[in-house]
Design a protein around this motif. Structure first.
Motif, PDB file in Angstrom:
ATOM      1  N   ILE A  27      38.089  81.248  53.609  1.00  0.00           N
ATOM      2  CA  ILE A  27      38.956  80.072  53.717  1.00  0.00           C
ATOM      3  C   ILE A  27      39.180  79.511  52.315  1.00  0.00           C
ATOM      4  N   GLY A  28      40.433  79.273  51.953  1.00  0.00           N
ATOM      5  CA  GLY A  28      40.746  78.728  50.635  1.00  0.00           C
ATOM      6  C   GLY A  28      40.881  79.808  49.582  1.00  0.00           C
ATOM      7  N   LEU A 165      38.031  72.995  48.149  1.00  0.00           N
ATOM      8  CA  LEU A 165      38.722  73.266  49.403  1.00  0.00           C
ATOM      9  C   LEU A 165      39.561  72.058  49.811  1.00  0.00           C
ATOM     10  N   ASP A 169      41.539  73.279  54.771  1.00  0.00           N
ATOM     11  CA  ASP A 169      40.501  74.304  54.692  1.00  0.00           C
ATOM     12  C   ASP A 169      39.230  73.835  55.394  1.00  0.00           C
ATOM     13  N   GLN A 172      39.410  73.878  59.129  1.00  0.00           N
ATOM     14  CA  GLN A 172      39.204  75.228  59.666  1.00  0.00           C
ATOM     15  C   GLN A 172      37.725  75.548  59.799  1.00  0.00           C
TER      16      GLN A 172
END
Length: 435
Positions: A27-28, A165, A169, A172
């Motif tokens: 993520i990110g 992030l 992000d 999530q």
């Protein structure tokens, strides 16, 4: 030092359970890992290369390094620069040599966490092995590698900048944790507060979620409310590195906002620093500097107000004394600006540094003894108070060879408007005297 292995733990932390096992799960950092981006290309090439991952805590530096080892089927050796030393580097070299010479020759990735903590000689110890290709070096750092990593090592490694992030992000991540059944439901306001508390740090978010989940289970809560979250977290403290780059970036933003005459932005950055734990005394010293560097004689009251604010803080402390700093910041921001004295001082300092030691003109020398008077010390000096308007028109005070030079040029703002007018009048009188 440790060699990576994915041993199952009876109770692995939430952050470990959610650690990505594939690049697609990260993520990110899409500016590095998205299609056609530098790190994605490196993964797809099949050829690892030495690099430095620079970014704040909890943004995926270790995860990316581990994924790189998996992608290249490489032995993954971790060294903590906080706890390790040359001995650990030597052991890593031996393990890399053993892996390379085995029946199934295996690559090695040596991951150095917080590489900026290693001194020059420790960093230099990696160089011959990076050059020979014995292992791929990956360093992780929260500090600017330009300042903290040796230029020799820096020249052999690509630098990738990781970003905090985003709120999306972090949402999530919360969703993934909830999908695992690891955390209860969160009230919208509670989720928003938690995201702000995490401040772009995934590890901080997940560790906090885990703590909250245990507490919520004990309290038999079906949903985490904002009021309960606030009670459990206590006073929110932002992540703040009091000595690192983030600190200097923030004080730079404060200084530039004051210089740019924006009181709202100036107050914002002041409160960000105070909220993050910066020493108010340090901020007070910087306000004094701003008063002299950026306001100067355009409004001499600024310096006095900055000194008063510093004194008030010393007397009252936090939080009462912080209001004096806020008042000073607003005054400095709205005050007329001039760096004329600052520029003049720097010009003279540069001149004196490169120039010879010019003798003091005879008429400016003191003559406390008869011998000095006989040697013409002080001869021809004109006492300004005895002259018309208290000014000895045409007199010179600079050393020989510098007469007529101008360093201080007041700006057309604030009090310096009047100073500039006075200097023009005095220079007109000098010209009338033929100076």
């Amino acid at each position: 030092m440790s060699t990576s292995s994915r041993h199952a733990s009876a109770h692995p932390p939430l952050a470990e359970r959610l650690r990505p096992r594939a690049l697609s799960e990260v993520i990110g950092q899409q500016h590095l890992l998205g299609d056609g981006m530098p790190l994605r290309i490196a993964f797809e090439s099949g050829q690892p290369h030495s690099c430095i991952l620079w970014g704040p805590p909890g943004v995926g530096k270790t995860t990316i390094a581990r994924l790189m080892a998996d992608a290249f089927d490489a032995q993954f050796i971790t060294i903590s620069a906080v706890l390790g030393g040359v001995k650990d580097i030597r052991e890593a070299v031996e393990q890399a040599q053993a892996a390379a010479s085995g029946l199934q020759a295996q690559r090695t990735i040596v991951f150095v966490d917080e590489v900026h903590r290693f001194n020059k000689s420790q960093q230099d110890a990696f160089l011959p092995h990076v050059e020979s290709g014995l292992f791929t070096f990956i360093g992780a750092t929260t500090e600017n590698p330009s300042f903290e990593v040796n230029s020799a090592l820096l020249s052999r490694a690509a630098v990738y900048v990781l970003q905090p992030l985003t709120e999306d992000d972090l949402r999530q991540l919360v969703g993934r944790a909830q999908a695992l059944g690891a955390v209860p439901a969160l009230e919208d306001a509670a989720l928003q507060r938690l995201l702000a508390y995490a401040d772009g740090d995934a590890r901080r978010l997940l560790n906090t979620l885990e703590t909250l989940s245990v507490a919520a289970g004990s309290a038999q809560l079906a949903q985490i409310t904002d009021a309960w979250l606030l009670k459990v977290l206590g006073e929110r403290m932002r992540r703040y590195d009091k000595g690192g780059e983030q600190f200097y970036d923030t004080i730079s933003a404060l200084h530039k906002s004051v210089r740019g005459s924006d009181p709202d932005a100036s107050l914002y950055w002041l409160v960000r620093m105070l909220d993050g734990g910066a020493d108010p005394r340090y901020i007070a010293r910087r306000l004094v500097r701003m008063a002299t560097e950026d306001i100067g004689l355009a409004d001499p009251r600024a310096l006095r107000l900055a000194l008063d604010a510093a004194e008030v803080y010393e007397r009252l402390g936090s939080p009462e004394g912080e209001l004096a700093l806020a008042e000073c910041v607003v005054f400095l921001a709205v005050a007329p600006k001039s760096n004329a004295v600052y520029k003049a001082y720097n010009q003279v300092r540069a001149l004196v540094k490169k120039d010879g030691t010019r003798p003091v003109p005879m008429h400016l020398r003191n003559a406390p003894t008869q011998l000095m008077k006989d040697l013409d010390y002080g001869r021809g000096y004109r006492y300004a108070h005895d002259e018309e308007g208290g000014y000895a028109a045409g007199e010179t005070y600079l050393p020989e060879g510098l007469a007529g030079m101008r360093f201080y040029e007041p700006v057309e703002r604030g009090l310096e408007l009047r100073i500039a007018e006075k200097l023009r009048q005095l220079r007109d009188r000098d010209r009338d005297q033929g100076a």
